[in-house]
Design an enzyme around this catalytic site. Sequence first.
Site, PDB file in Angstrom:
ATOM      1  N   LYS A 135      36.295  20.402  72.368  1.00 54.58           N
ATOM      2  CA  LYS A 135      36.700  21.800  72.489  1.00 54.58           C
ATOM      3  C   LYS A 135      37.135  22.110  73.913  1.00 54.58           C
ATOM      4  O   LYS A 135      38.207  22.694  74.144  1.00 54.58           O
ATOM      5  CB  LYS A 135      35.544  22.727  72.097  1.00 54.58           C
ATOM      6  CG  LYS A 135      35.891  24.204  72.189  1.00 54.58           C
ATOM      7  CD  LYS A 135      34.694  25.087  71.903  1.00 54.58           C
ATOM      8  CE  LYS A 135      33.763  25.156  73.105  1.00 54.58           C
ATOM      9  NZ  LYS A 135      32.677  26.135  72.928  1.00 54.58           N
ATOM     10  N   ASP A 153      36.019  27.240  68.696  1.00 62.41           N
ATOM     11  CA  ASP A 153      34.743  27.803  69.137  1.00 62.41           C
ATOM     12  C   ASP A 153      34.109  28.527  67.969  1.00 62.41           C
ATOM     13  O   ASP A 153      34.556  28.400  66.813  1.00 62.41           O
ATOM     14  CB  ASP A 153      34.950  28.737  70.343  1.00 62.41           C
ATOM     15  CG  ASP A 153      35.612  30.051  69.960  1.00 62.41           C
ATOM     16  OD1 ASP A 153      36.176  30.155  68.843  1.00 62.41           O
ATOM     17  OD2 ASP A 153      35.561  30.996  70.773  1.00 62.41           O
TER      18      ASP A 153
END
Length: 265
Positions: A135, A153
């Site tokens: 991420k 997220d």
Amino acid sequence: MVVRSVKRFAGETPIGRKRRARKMARVLAETHPDAHCELDFTNPLELAVATVLSAQTTDVRVNQVTPGLFAQYRTPADYASADRARLEETLRPTGFFRAKTDSLIKLGNALVERYDGVLPNKLDDLVSLPGIGRKTANVILGNAFGVPGITVDTHFRRLTNRFGWVQEEDPVKIEFQVADLIEKRDWTMLSHRVIFHGRRVCHSRKPACGACTLATMCPSYGTGPTEAAPAAKLLKGPRARELAVAAGVDPDLVPAAAVTAPDVP
């Protein structure tokens, strides 16, 4: 209304889902023209550090800490040679400051030893660094290097499931499934727009369904209040009244207190 909406999309084909996803992506672009990375940075290293600090805290809090941090630590070598106690004190407001201090010192060392003090611009290299997962790597690639990336997220995971784009909780699987739906050139900005929508409209506990520009395309419509007045009260952020107008809702229904920058993880 939830039952009717879900039933309407129950027989959706993969092609139909892709078309709907791309239409929703276009509406999100119109809804959130201000979408951007909400971490402040001026170079790739600063963004990498900010993303490490953003774990378990808000972007607002990170942005309060990083000006002083970046003034003291300008290079990977600065982090590698940092006095641990001093760095911990600087990072204390972000929470989990001991672990974050450890990550930044190790990150500095790895960059100095393996990459001549330069942050790499390839995914495989980035995820090999301490404190940087997939991420974080996609955030860095998309916003510091201009390489399209999807940032999964908590908001992105929640919304893509609500949108019916995926039925998945694993971030990597979500990333690849959404990548098949949306054109690559749009990946980075899509991530920002979905995150903006999650923070300002499609909240975790009670989304503002009745004041959402995606209402007619969302199979989860009805998860939150569908009437204009209660939905408008849930809108957040400096453009809350504009978001109401975009959804065809009277902006006067948005309380003054809502027109503030959201301070949520």
